[in-house]
Design a protein around this motif. Structure first.
Motif, PDB file in Angstrom:
ATOM      1  N   ALA A 172       0.862  -1.194   0.000  1.00 11.47           N
ATOM      2  CA  ALA A 172       0.000   0.000   0.000  1.00 11.47           C
ATOM      3  C   ALA A 172       0.893   1.237   0.000  1.00 11.47           C
ATOM      4  O   ALA A 172       2.017   1.206   0.510  1.00 11.47           O
ATOM      5  CB  ALA A 172      -0.883  -0.010   1.237  1.00 11.47           C
ATOM      6  N   ASN A 180      -0.024   4.215   1.378  1.00  6.12           N
ATOM      7  CA  ASN A 180      -0.448   5.193   2.396  1.00  6.12           C
ATOM      8  C   ASN A 180       0.135   4.880   3.770  1.00  6.12           C
ATOM      9  O   ASN A 180      -0.376   5.349   4.777  1.00  6.12           O
ATOM     10  CB  ASN A 180      -1.980   5.201   2.496  1.00  6.12           C
ATOM     11  N   TYR A 224       2.236  -0.587  -6.142  1.00 10.22           N
ATOM     12  CA  TYR A 224       1.208  -0.207  -5.183  1.00 10.22           C
ATOM     13  C   TYR A 224      -0.193  -0.657  -5.588  1.00 10.22           C
ATOM     14  O   TYR A 224      -0.616  -0.432  -6.719  1.00 10.22           O
ATOM     15  CB  TYR A 224       1.229   1.312  -4.982  1.00 10.22           C
ATOM     16  N   ASP A 275      -4.353  -0.324  -4.435  1.00  8.27           N
ATOM     17  CA  ASP A 275      -5.187   0.627  -3.700  1.00  8.27           C
ATOM     18  C   ASP A 275      -5.628  -0.016  -2.381  1.00  8.27           C
ATOM     19  O   ASP A 275      -5.570  -1.243  -2.221  1.00  8.27           O
ATOM     20  CB  ASP A 275      -6.405   1.037  -4.533  1.00  8.27           C
ATOM     21  N   THR A 305      -8.477  -5.865  -2.937  1.00  8.00           N
ATOM     22  CA  THR A 305      -7.615  -4.824  -3.539  1.00  8.00           C
ATOM     23  C   THR A 305      -6.308  -5.436  -4.036  1.00  8.00           C
ATOM     24  O   THR A 305      -5.741  -4.977  -5.025  1.00  8.00           O
ATOM     25  CB  THR A 305      -7.334  -3.644  -2.577  1.00  8.00           C
ATOM     26  N   LEU A 357      -4.737   5.908  -7.741  1.00  7.44           N
ATOM     27  CA  LEU A 357      -5.330   4.986  -6.756  1.00  7.44           C
ATOM     28  C   LEU A 357      -6.304   5.835  -5.920  1.00  7.44           C
ATOM     29  O   LEU A 357      -5.880   6.540  -4.996  1.00  7.44           O
ATOM     30  CB  LEU A 357      -4.244   4.360  -5.880  1.00  7.44           C
ATOM     31  N   ASP A 403      -8.695   5.554  -3.602  1.00  3.23           N
ATOM     32  CA  ASP A 403      -8.917   5.495  -2.148  1.00  3.23           C
ATOM     33  C   ASP A 403      -7.658   5.862  -1.370  1.00  3.23           C
ATOM     34  O   ASP A 403      -7.746   6.423  -0.272  1.00  3.23           O
ATOM     35  CB  ASP A 403      -9.449   4.107  -1.773  1.00  3.23           C
ATOM     36  N   THR A 404      -6.496   5.560  -1.948  1.00  2.00           N
ATOM     37  CA  THR A 404      -5.236   5.979  -1.324  1.00  2.00           C
ATOM     38  C   THR A 404      -5.135   7.500  -1.362  1.00  2.00           C
ATOM     39  O   THR A 404      -4.806   8.148  -0.349  1.00  2.00           O
ATOM     40  CB  THR A 404      -4.043   5.363  -2.100  1.00  2.00           C
ATOM     41  N   THR A 405      -5.435   8.070  -2.523  1.00  2.00           N
ATOM     42  CA  THR A 405      -5.326   9.523  -2.693  1.00  2.00           C
ATOM     43  C   THR A 405      -6.259  10.248  -1.730  1.00  2.00           C
ATOM     44  O   THR A 405      -5.855  11.192  -1.042  1.00  2.00           O
ATOM     45  CB  THR A 405      -5.719   9.896  -4.151  1.00  2.00           C
TER      46      THR A 405
END
Ligand SMILES: Cc1ncc(COP(=O)(O)O)c(C=O)c1O
Length: 371
Positions: free
Chosen positions: A86, A88, A106, A108, A120, A336, A338-340
């Motif tokens: 990931a 994040n 990476y 998400d 994911t 990505l 949800d990461t952003t």
């Protein structure tokens, strides 16, 4: 504004003061032993940590980042060189992966837990991936049995980054016992913190344990005879091992206190518009409650309001790994989402076991006063 001292984000002095006498006695015991590294304190800590986790073994190393690097090296399948993780989670896995000579990639994260899930991971799988590193971010241990089964199907090795999740468990076992290796950091702010740096790896088999013990000591198979490529010097010293032995029996109590504090914050935020502030739940034994995480679409404003009420906050972590200059060359072709979004919205509220009830009350008041 108020004249009373603010609520600190963390205060390591409180824990050190509580443990002062025991730490001084442990220091004397180490000095009197004449051993500085790989002595009896270290051997005892490895055993006690493994017992606590219900694991067969544990291997002490010098930090959580070293633990990741050595674990990735120890489990990477022959002919593979890509590590899926990931973006994040603070870039520790990206650092370890590049130090190991491999390439990070990476996937998400799940929008609720902000961690990788089987779903994911599956969406990001390619044939060149040799290792998946799942970070139990903020202390949350997800459905790891499902992730392990997915990795096994594809011949991929699973590493669990448990730096934030010591003590988190599922009915099948503790965080670190699902993967081919599970890594820990004992950085002072961690749920089990040393008075300096430290780390450990829980190996998934005796063979992996043997490789890790060689890798942490120059790749030696015996003295002055390096067998493994990629060996380094990464040992947990006797003093840190002795300090960690004092605190290991306290971890479950620390984790419960952390969960109780987060429950108070959640309750306080329950009446707010969730776009203004929503506290991520940290309930039950599958959550070690390392950080008290909230989300807000108005993060800067919320942080400013909390600061004005004397409440310190932080952000873990604000910049996705691939948006940091050192890892920009590994940026995915597609966003990505949800990461952003998570990196843009999260904030961390004060949380450490020695936080006093009156300080928790003050954070609760500040949350209730958000507009
Ligand atoms: C999720 C995670 N992984 C790895 C690390 C690295 O540990 P260390 O600082 O001991 O190298 C940390 C903390 O620092 C962490 O939070």
């Amino acid at each position: 504004m108020t004249d009373t001292p603010g609520v600190p984000f963390n205060d390591l002095l409180r824990g050190m003061t509580r443990d002062r006498t025991a730490a001084l006695e442990a220091t004397a015991a180490v000095i009197d032993s004449g051993y500085a590294v790989l002595g009896s304190q270290h051997a005892a800590f490895e055993k006690e940590l493994a017992t606590y986790l219900g694991a067969a073994d544990a291997v002490g190393v010098a930090s959580g980042t070293d633990a990741l690097e050595l674990a990735i090296k120890a489990v990477m399948p022959e002919g593979k060189a890509v590590v899926l993780t990931a973006a994040n989670a603070g870039a520790y896995t990206s650092t370890a992966t590049t130090r190991a000579g491999f390439t990070p990639r990476y996937a998400d994260v799940d929008p609720r837990s902000l961690c990788l899930t089987a779903e994911t991971i599956r969406a990001a799988l390619t044939d060149d991936i040799g290792v998946v590193v799942v970070t139990h971010l903020y202390g949350f241990l997800g459905e790891l049995a499902e992730i392990r089964a997915l990795c096994d199907e594809r011949g991929i090795a699973l590493v669990e980054d448990c730096a934030q999740a010591i003590g988190a468990s599922r009915p099948e076992g503790f965080a670190s016992t699902f993967g081919h290796a599970g890594t820990f950091s004992f950085y002072p702010t961690k749920n089990l913190g040393a008075i300096g740096d430290g780390g450990a790896v829980v190996p998934g088999s005796p063979e992996i344990a043997e490789r890790l013990r060689q890798l942490r000591q120059y790749g030696w198979q015996g003295k002055y005879n390096a067998a493994l490529v990629g060996g380094t010097n990464s040992r947990l010293d006797e003093l840190q091992a002795a300090f960690l032995r004092i605190r290991l029996p306290m971890v479950d109590g620390f984790n419960q206190r952390r969960r109780d504090i987060i429950a108070r914050y959640s309750e306080a935020a329950a009446d707010l518009d969730p776009t203004l502030l929503a506290v991520l739940p940290a309930d039950g034994s599958s959550h070690a409650a390392h950080l008290a995480i909230a989300r807000s679409t108005r993060r800067d404003d919320v942080r400013a309001q909390l600061a004005a009420a004397g409440v310190s906050t932080d952000v873990h972590f604000p910049i996705p790994d691939y948006a940091q200059p050192a890892f920009a060359r590994f940026a995915p072709d597609e966003v990505l989402p949800d990461t952003t979004e998570a990196c843009a919205q999260i904030l961390s509220l004060p949380l450490f076991p020695e936080l006093r009830d009156d300080e928790v009350d003050r954070v609760v008041e500040a949350i209730r006063g958000l507009r």
